[in-house]
Design an enzyme around this catalytic site. Structure first.
Site, PDB file in Angstrom:
ATOM      1  N   GLY A   8      47.217  27.338 -45.355  1.00  0.00           N
ATOM      2  CA  GLY A   8      47.910  26.687 -44.231  1.00  0.00           C
ATOM      3  C   GLY A   8      46.978  26.562 -42.843  1.00  0.00           C
ATOM      4  O   GLY A   8      47.742  26.791 -42.139  1.00  0.00           O
ATOM      5  N   SER A  10      45.415  23.691 -41.690  1.00  0.00           N
ATOM      6  CA  SER A  10      45.254  22.657 -41.220  1.00  0.00           C
ATOM      7  C   SER A  10      45.302  22.423 -39.603  1.00  0.00           C
ATOM      8  O   SER A  10      44.984  21.648 -38.832  1.00  0.00           O
ATOM      9  CB  SER A  10      45.774  21.363 -41.996  1.00  0.00           C
ATOM     10  OG  SER A  10      47.125  21.838 -42.049  1.00  0.00           O
ATOM     11  N   ARG A  11      46.278  23.532 -39.212  1.00  0.00           N
ATOM     12  CA  ARG A  11      46.708  23.273 -37.956  1.00  0.00           C
ATOM     13  C   ARG A  11      47.260  24.666 -37.425  1.00  0.00           C
ATOM     14  O   ARG A  11      47.402  25.534 -38.126  1.00  0.00           O
ATOM     15  CB  ARG A  11      47.790  22.209 -37.567  1.00  0.00           C
ATOM     16  CG  ARG A  11      48.988  22.405 -38.371  1.00  0.00           C
ATOM     17  CD  ARG A  11      49.787  20.915 -38.318  1.00  0.00           C
ATOM     18  NE  ARG A  11      50.871  21.257 -39.570  1.00  0.00           N
ATOM     19  CZ  ARG A  11      52.083  21.348 -39.107  1.00  0.00           C
ATOM     20  NH1 ARG A  11      52.410  21.643 -38.126  1.00  0.00           N
ATOM     21  NH2 ARG A  11      53.028  21.437 -40.173  1.00  0.00           N
ATOM     22  N   ASN A  86      48.585  32.648 -44.618  1.00  0.00           N
ATOM     23  CA  ASN A  86      49.327  32.252 -43.297  1.00  0.00           C
ATOM     24  C   ASN A  86      50.279  31.174 -43.496  1.00  0.00           C
ATOM     25  O   ASN A  86      51.055  30.802 -42.830  1.00  0.00           O
ATOM     26  CB  ASN A  86      47.936  31.671 -42.663  1.00  0.00           C
ATOM     27  CG  ASN A  86      48.420  30.990 -41.221  1.00  0.00           C
ATOM     28  OD1 ASN A  86      48.725  31.534 -40.509  1.00  0.00           O
ATOM     29  ND2 ASN A  86      48.539  29.526 -41.342  1.00  0.00           N
ATOM     30  N   SER A 138      56.437  37.582 -39.775  1.00  0.00           N
ATOM     31  CA  SER A 138      57.085  37.187 -38.532  1.00  0.00           C
ATOM     32  C   SER A 138      58.143  38.290 -38.107  1.00  0.00           C
ATOM     33  O   SER A 138      58.560  39.066 -38.696  1.00  0.00           O
ATOM     34  CB  SER A 138      57.862  35.761 -38.684  1.00  0.00           C
ATOM     35  OG  SER A 138      58.898  35.632 -37.587  1.00  0.00           O
ATOM     36  N   TYR A 151      64.128  32.351 -43.693  1.00  0.00           N
ATOM     37  CA  TYR A 151      62.682  32.823 -43.303  1.00  0.00           C
ATOM     38  C   TYR A 151      62.424  34.089 -43.288  1.00  0.00           C
ATOM     39  O   TYR A 151      61.637  34.759 -43.386  1.00  0.00           O
ATOM     40  CB  TYR A 151      62.825  31.975 -41.956  1.00  0.00           C
ATOM     41  CG  TYR A 151      61.194  32.042 -41.334  1.00  0.00           C
ATOM     42  CD1 TYR A 151      60.235  31.575 -41.854  1.00  0.00           C
ATOM     43  CD2 TYR A 151      61.323  32.624 -40.084  1.00  0.00           C
ATOM     44  CE1 TYR A 151      58.790  31.501 -41.235  1.00  0.00           C
ATOM     45  CE2 TYR A 151      60.113  32.920 -39.317  1.00  0.00           C
ATOM     46  CZ  TYR A 151      59.058  32.341 -40.058  1.00  0.00           C
ATOM     47  OH  TYR A 151      57.578  32.249 -39.294  1.00  0.00           O
TER      48      TYR A 151
HETATM   49  P1  NAP Z   1      52.712  25.416 -38.005  1.00  0.00           P
HETATM   50  O1  NAP Z   1      51.863  24.956 -36.859  1.00  0.00           O
HETATM   51  O2  NAP Z   1      53.878  24.847 -38.614  1.00  0.00           O
HETATM   52  O3  NAP Z   1      51.631  25.493 -39.312  1.00  0.00           O
HETATM   53  C1  NAP Z   1      51.994  25.872 -40.653  1.00  0.00           C
HETATM   54  C2  NAP Z   1      50.816  25.739 -41.528  1.00  0.00           C
HETATM   55  O4  NAP Z   1      51.192  25.835 -42.878  1.00  0.00           O
HETATM   56  C3  NAP Z   1      50.570  24.090 -41.511  1.00  0.00           C
HETATM   57  O5  NAP Z   1      49.023  23.849 -41.873  1.00  0.00           O
HETATM   58  C4  NAP Z   1      51.182  23.562 -42.801  1.00  0.00           C
HETATM   59  O6  NAP Z   1      50.696  22.548 -43.646  1.00  0.00           O
HETATM   60  C5  NAP Z   1      50.921  24.968 -43.848  1.00  0.00           C
HETATM   61  N1  NAP Z   1      51.954  25.097 -44.893  1.00  0.00           N
HETATM   62  C6  NAP Z   1      53.141  24.756 -44.847  1.00  0.00           C
HETATM   63  N2  NAP Z   1      53.791  25.037 -46.082  1.00  0.00           N
HETATM   64  C7  NAP Z   1      52.725  25.105 -47.236  1.00  0.00           C
HETATM   65  C8  NAP Z   1      52.505  25.131 -48.256  1.00  0.00           C
HETATM   66  N3  NAP Z   1      53.358  25.183 -49.184  1.00  0.00           N
HETATM   67  N4  NAP Z   1      51.242  25.266 -48.855  1.00  0.00           N
HETATM   68  C9  NAP Z   1      50.266  25.322 -48.114  1.00  0.00           C
HETATM   69  N5  NAP Z   1      50.254  25.318 -46.736  1.00  0.00           N
HETATM   70  C10 NAP Z   1      51.468  24.963 -46.236  1.00  0.00           C
HETATM   71  O7  NAP Z   1      52.722  26.923 -37.935  1.00  0.00           O
HETATM   72  P2  NAP Z   1      52.018  28.353 -37.118  1.00  0.00           P
HETATM   73  O8  NAP Z   1      52.781  28.553 -36.084  1.00  0.00           O
HETATM   74  O9  NAP Z   1      50.591  28.006 -37.259  1.00  0.00           O
HETATM   75  O10 NAP Z   1      52.540  29.336 -38.357  1.00  0.00           O
HETATM   76  C11 NAP Z   1      51.429  30.053 -39.141  1.00  0.00           C
HETATM   77  C12 NAP Z   1      52.216  31.243 -39.706  1.00  0.00           C
HETATM   78  O11 NAP Z   1      52.659  31.978 -38.637  1.00  0.00           O
HETATM   79  C13 NAP Z   1      53.203  30.928 -40.496  1.00  0.00           C
HETATM   80  O12 NAP Z   1      53.315  31.688 -41.635  1.00  0.00           O
HETATM   81  C14 NAP Z   1      54.188  31.290 -39.754  1.00  0.00           C
HETATM   82  O13 NAP Z   1      55.541  31.404 -40.377  1.00  0.00           O
HETATM   83  C15 NAP Z   1      54.006  32.514 -38.823  1.00  0.00           C
HETATM   84  N6  NAP Z   1      54.642  32.746 -37.499  1.00  0.00           N
HETATM   85  C16 NAP Z   1      54.465  31.738 -36.536  1.00  0.00           C
HETATM   86  C17 NAP Z   1      55.366  32.068 -35.313  1.00  0.00           C
HETATM   87  C18 NAP Z   1      55.128  30.975 -34.366  1.00  0.00           C
HETATM   88  O14 NAP Z   1      55.884  31.266 -33.164  1.00  0.00           O
HETATM   89  N7  NAP Z   1      54.448  29.944 -34.219  1.00  0.00           N
HETATM   90  C19 NAP Z   1      55.780  33.087 -35.250  1.00  0.00           C
HETATM   91  C20 NAP Z   1      55.824  34.016 -36.251  1.00  0.00           C
HETATM   92  C21 NAP Z   1      55.216  33.653 -37.369  1.00  0.00           C
HETATM   93  P3  NAP Z   1      51.114  21.221 -43.375  1.00  0.00           P
HETATM   94  O15 NAP Z   1      50.347  20.541 -42.404  1.00  0.00           O
HETATM   95  O16 NAP Z   1      50.678  20.477 -44.745  1.00  0.00           O
HETATM   96  O17 NAP Z   1      52.606  21.161 -43.149  1.00  0.00           O
END
Ligand code: NAP
Length: 239
Positions: A8, A10-11, A86, A138, A151
């Protein structure tokens, strides 16, 4: 050159981790699901900073696709020393309103994703007696959160998986840790009631993806050799 796979990537947090691990000297494998152009752009940006990176597409829930991709990656003699699980997915909803499809998509991304990607990479790490596995959990998995029963359950499960696997792999010099972010400024927070949430964060701001990436980069380094089985919070004091 050692390689690092980030799912995951890409962003958001995954992209920041990819950049940080490339700066630390790893060849970075940038997994993407639906945004190949974003992954390409990230690899170009890493190359412009002097690093190396390759985009690899698969959905972490799709066991067949994951295994095919990993089998191809494992043909390369350069070891995959670092794995960052991730990829994450949210579909917030009050529990009575969570459709089956969302329950499955959210829990399978985190838990099946962990199993599907980690299992094929563990034996090569065991044979080399070295590895770093970092799982992005998380704060919801520790404190719970309204609208996130699926989640939070999956992210708590990921912490338990981290602790269990660290006990199995410690003797092989493979560390397994969870990073537990609070609120990080990425697309995942779109639509969240940030003004309300901000009042509860002692440091008074959201975290940045790069701050999470720096912690991951340390855990991925040789210097973090005595840290394993931990769930390390990065949350501005929220919990
Ligand atoms: P995000 O901006 O929504 O990015 C999520 C990434 O995961 C995207 O690249 C997405 O790809 C990829 N993804 C989702 N489902 C997937 C799958 N089935 N197979 C492969 N890739 C997949 O989220 P983020 O904030 O960067 O989150 C990264 C990690 O941190 C996650 O595990 C999230 O639960 C955790 N987290 C985030 C926060 C927060 O506040 N942001 C807090 C706690 C934990 P696509 O572009 O194809 O959708």
């Amino acid at each position: 050159m050692s390689r690092a796979l980030i799912t995951g990537a890409s962003r958001g947090i995954g992209a920041a981790i990819a950049k940080a691990l490339a700066r630390a000297g790893h060849h970075v494998i940038v997994n993407f699901r639906s945004q190949p152009a974003e992954a390409e752009r990230l690899c170009e940006s890493i190359a412009s900073e002097g690093g190396t990176a390759t985009p690899v597409g698969f959905d972490v829930r799709d066991r067949t696709a994951v295994h095919a991709a990993l089998e191809a990656l494992l043909q390369d003699p350069e070891p995959i020393e670092v794995l960052v699980n991730n990829a994450g997915y949210t579909r917030d909803n009050a529990f009575p309103s969570i459709p089956f499809a969302d329950w499955d998509a959210v829990t399978r991304t985190t838990l099946d994703g962990f199993y599907n990607v980690t299992q094929p990479l563990v034996m090569p790490m065991v044979r080399r007696r070295y590895g770093r596995i970092i799982n992005i959990s998380s704060i919801s998995g520790v404190t719970g959160n309204r609208g996130q029963t699926h989640y939070a359950a999956a992210k708590a499960g990921l912490i338990a998986a981290t602790k269990s696997l660290s006990k199995e792999l410690g003797k092989r010099r493979i560390t397994v840790n969870a990073v537990v972010p609070g609120l990080i400024d990425t697309d995942m927070l779109k639509g969240a009631p940030l003004d309300e949430i901000m009042k509860q964060i002692p440091l008074g701001r959201l975290g940045q993806a790069e701050e999470v990436a720096d912690l991951v980069a340390f855990l991925a380094s040789a210097k973090a050799a005595y840290i394993t089985g931990q769930a390390i919070g990065i949350n501005g004091g929220l919990a």
